[in-house]
Design a protein around this motif. Structure first.
Motif, short mmCIF file in Angstrom:
data_model
loop_
_atom_site.label_atom_id
_atom_site.label_comp_id
_atom_site.label_asym_id
_atom_site.label_seq_id
_atom_site.Cartn_x
_atom_site.Cartn_y
_atom_site.Cartn_z
N GLU A 296 -29.06 39.08 -3.31
CA GLU A 296 -28.50 38.78 -1.99
C GLU A 296 -28.90 39.83 -0.97
OE1 GLU A 296 -26.97 35.94 -1.06
OE2 GLU A 296 -27.59 35.32 -3.07
N VAL A 297 -29.03 41.08 -1.41
CA VAL A 297 -29.52 42.14 -0.51
C VAL A 297 -30.95 41.83 -0.10
CG1 VAL A 297 -29.99 44.60 -0.26
CG2 VAL A 297 -27.98 43.85 -1.56
N LEU A 298 -31.77 41.44 -1.07
CA LEU A 298 -33.15 41.06 -0.77
C LEU A 298 -33.19 39.93 0.26
CD1 LEU A 298 -35.27 40.76 -4.05
CD2 LEU A 298 -35.58 42.40 -2.19
N LYS A 299 -32.41 38.89 -0.01
CA LYS A 299 -32.42 37.72 0.87
C LYS A 299 -31.98 38.09 2.29
CE LYS A 299 -30.68 32.99 1.23
NZ LYS A 299 -29.85 31.94 0.60
N LYS A 300 -30.96 38.93 2.39
CA LYS A 300 -30.46 39.35 3.71
C LYS A 300 -31.56 40.05 4.51
CE LYS A 300 -28.06 43.15 4.14
NZ LYS A 300 -26.98 44.17 4.08
N SER B 196 -41.34 24.66 -9.23
CA SER B 196 -39.97 25.11 -9.53
C SER B 196 -39.89 26.62 -9.73
CB SER B 196 -39.44 24.40 -10.79
OG SER B 196 -40.23 24.72 -11.92
N HIS B 197 -41.02 27.25 -10.09
CA HIS B 197 -41.05 28.71 -10.22
C HIS B 197 -41.12 29.39 -8.86
CE1 HIS B 197 -43.24 27.85 -14.28
NE2 HIS B 197 -41.93 27.75 -14.41
N ILE B 198 -41.66 28.69 -7.87
CA ILE B 198 -41.90 29.28 -6.55
C ILE B 198 -40.71 29.08 -5.62
CG2 ILE B 198 -43.44 29.20 -4.53
CD1 ILE B 198 -45.68 28.36 -6.47
N GLU B 199 -39.93 28.01 -5.83
CA GLU B 199 -38.80 27.72 -4.94
C GLU B 199 -37.83 28.89 -4.78
OE1 GLU B 199 -38.28 25.27 -2.91
OE2 GLU B 199 -40.10 24.18 -3.48
N PRO B 200 -37.46 29.60 -5.86
CA PRO B 200 -36.54 30.73 -5.67
C PRO B 200 -37.14 31.85 -4.82
CG PRO B 200 -36.54 30.03 -7.96
CD PRO B 200 -37.69 29.32 -7.30
N LYS C 194 -36.78 34.12 1.06
CA LYS C 194 -37.61 34.36 2.26
C LYS C 194 -38.68 35.44 2.03
CE LYS C 194 -34.96 31.47 4.47
NZ LYS C 194 -35.39 30.09 4.73
N ALA C 195 -39.15 35.58 0.80
CA ALA C 195 -40.24 36.52 0.54
C ALA C 195 -41.52 36.03 1.21
CB ALA C 195 -40.46 36.67 -0.96
N SER C 196 -42.26 36.95 1.80
CA SER C 196 -43.51 36.60 2.46
C SER C 196 -44.72 36.82 1.57
CB SER C 196 -43.68 37.44 3.74
OG SER C 196 -43.75 38.83 3.42
N HIS C 197 -44.58 37.67 0.54
CA HIS C 197 -45.69 38.06 -0.31
C HIS C 197 -45.27 38.07 -1.79
CE1 HIS C 197 -47.18 39.64 3.51
NE2 HIS C 197 -48.35 39.94 2.95
N ALA C 198 -46.26 37.96 -2.65
CA ALA C 198 -46.05 38.16 -4.09
C ALA C 198 -47.22 38.94 -4.66
CB ALA C 198 -45.91 36.82 -4.81
N ALA C 199 -46.93 39.86 -5.56
CA ALA C 199 -47.97 40.59 -6.28
C ALA C 199 -48.28 39.86 -7.58
CB ALA C 199 -47.52 42.01 -6.57
N ILE C 200 -49.57 39.62 -7.81
CA ILE C 200 -50.05 39.00 -9.04
C ILE C 200 -50.83 40.06 -9.81
CG2 ILE C 200 -51.53 37.19 -10.02
CD1 ILE C 200 -48.86 36.26 -8.69
N MET C 201 -50.54 40.18 -11.12
CA MET C 201 -51.02 41.34 -11.87
C MET C 201 -51.80 40.96 -13.13
SD MET C 201 -47.58 43.65 -11.30
CE MET C 201 -46.48 42.27 -11.63
N PRO C 202 -53.11 40.82 -13.02
CA PRO C 202 -53.93 40.64 -14.23
C PRO C 202 -54.03 41.97 -14.99
CG PRO C 202 -55.33 40.84 -12.29
CD PRO C 202 -53.92 40.84 -11.79
N PHE C 203 -54.03 41.90 -16.31
CA PHE C 203 -53.96 43.11 -17.13
C PHE C 203 -55.24 43.39 -17.90
CE2 PHE C 203 -49.52 43.13 -16.25
CZ PHE C 203 -49.07 44.41 -16.57
#
Length: 339
Positions: free
Chosen positions: A330-334, A45-49, A54-63
């Motif tokens: 919406e700009v991102l999605k477009k 459910s966190h990933i569906e949005p 239509k994002a192709s990538h995600a940054a994961i940030m260990p601190f």
């Protein structure tokens, strides 16, 4: 007249320099979000949005953490940290995203207590530098190995550490070699907007990484055209940098608050009071995409920032960076759908 002549000469110099250099060409843009590390595991459910825009990538940030900018003790991967900030959480986030065919940039961050800027870090003695460098190398190689084990597509060797990179050039040269010995994917480093042209090791990496909080407008609500005009000088700098090193530019972070004057000092992250200005944020987003996403030397970017709990982030009235539930989404999605 003097200003006009100076501008003409500058443009001629830029034309000559650009014309004499190689140009990288990027076919597929990186359309990314920067996931905020949380206390929780990442579930579908966190990933569906993220899939929805239509994002192709995600940054994961260990601190990792330090007490102050001159303290050589680097603390990381401890049980006192939130789940998403440490090794176990980073692995789980990566695997969940990969299951959904979302590519990952693993991007370690240092946090200094009270929010002191990491670019100001500088040790007082050679001994302290040695202690800090040893712990930083251990930190980075831990996550480089995780990146290799989990087939992460991009690994970032550091975030906004200019004083460190400038004062200890030999350390960074050997660190890059050691990371290359562990990790076989693409490498970048994320430098703050005002120092991105001063990094000495871009030629050893795959992307020139910019945390792109460039000032572009002093207006309360800049029009798209205002923001695009404000990008002109910065864009030329980035293009020259790309030509010089024959490397594509990647916005390792980009974004704006939904607040008045959001384009004036886009790096400002303090919790100031004030009304939302969603129009300013969405116009500034649109200007970034119009200026950069069709450029062949530009690799794409990771919007700052995206919370795992979409419903909570979208329903909360705030003037913060997230685009969730705002017109900027919406700009991102477009644009992400275009690519």
């Amino acid at each position: 007249m003097k200003k006009s002549l100076s501008l003409i000469i500058t443009n001629i110099i830029l034309f000559v320099l650009i014309g004499c250099s190689a140009t990288p060409v990027i076919q597929d843009k990186i359309n990314g979000v920067s996931f905020v590390s949380s206390r929780d595991t990442l579930v579908q459910s966190h990933i569906e949005p993220v899939l929805k825009i239509k994002a192709s990538h995600a940054a994961i940030m260990p601190f990792a953490f330090v007490r102050d900018k001159n303290n050589p003790e680097l603390i990381f991967n401890t049980e006192r940290q939130w789940y998403g900030e440490r090794y176990q959480g980073a692995r789980q986030y990566i695997e969940a995203l990969h299951t959904n065919k979302i590519k990952v940039m693993l991007k370690p961050h240092i946090w200094i207590w009270k929010g002191v800027f990491t670019g100001d870090m500088e040790m007082n003695t050679e001994e302290e530098w040695g202690i800090f460098e040893q712990s930083y190398e251990t930190y980075i190689l831990l996550y480089a190995a995780l990146a290799e084990e989990t087939n992460v597509e991009i690994f970032c060797i550091g975030t906004e550490l200019y004083n460190f990179t400038n004062a200890r050039k030999a350390f960074w040269e050997q660190l890059i070699k050691k990371v290359r010995g562990v990790y076989t994917g693409k490498l970048t480093y994320a430098e703050n907007w005002d120092k991105v042209d001063k990094v000495t090791f871009w030629s050893q990496l795959d992307y020139i990484g910019a945390d792109a909080y460039f000032p572009v407008s002093e207006l309360e609500t800049p029009a798209i055209s205002d923001a695009k005009a404000g990008w002109e000088h910065h864009k030329q700098l980035l293009l020259l940098l790309s030509k010089k090193h024959n490397k594509p530019v990647l916005f390792t972070e980009f974004g704006y608050r939904s607040a008045d004057y959001a384009g004036k000092e886009p790096w400002t992250s303090d919790r100031h009071e004030g009304k939302m200005n969603a129009k300013a944020q969405s116009n500034l987003y649109e200007a970034v995409f119009e200026e950069f996403w069709d450029e062949p030397w530009f690799a794409g970017g990771f919007v700052w920032k995206w919370f795992h709990n979409y419903e909570r982030a979208a329903l909360e009235e705030n003037n913060r960076f997230t685009p969730q539930g705002k017109p900027a989404e919406e700009v991102l999605k477009k644009w992400y759908s275009r690519m």
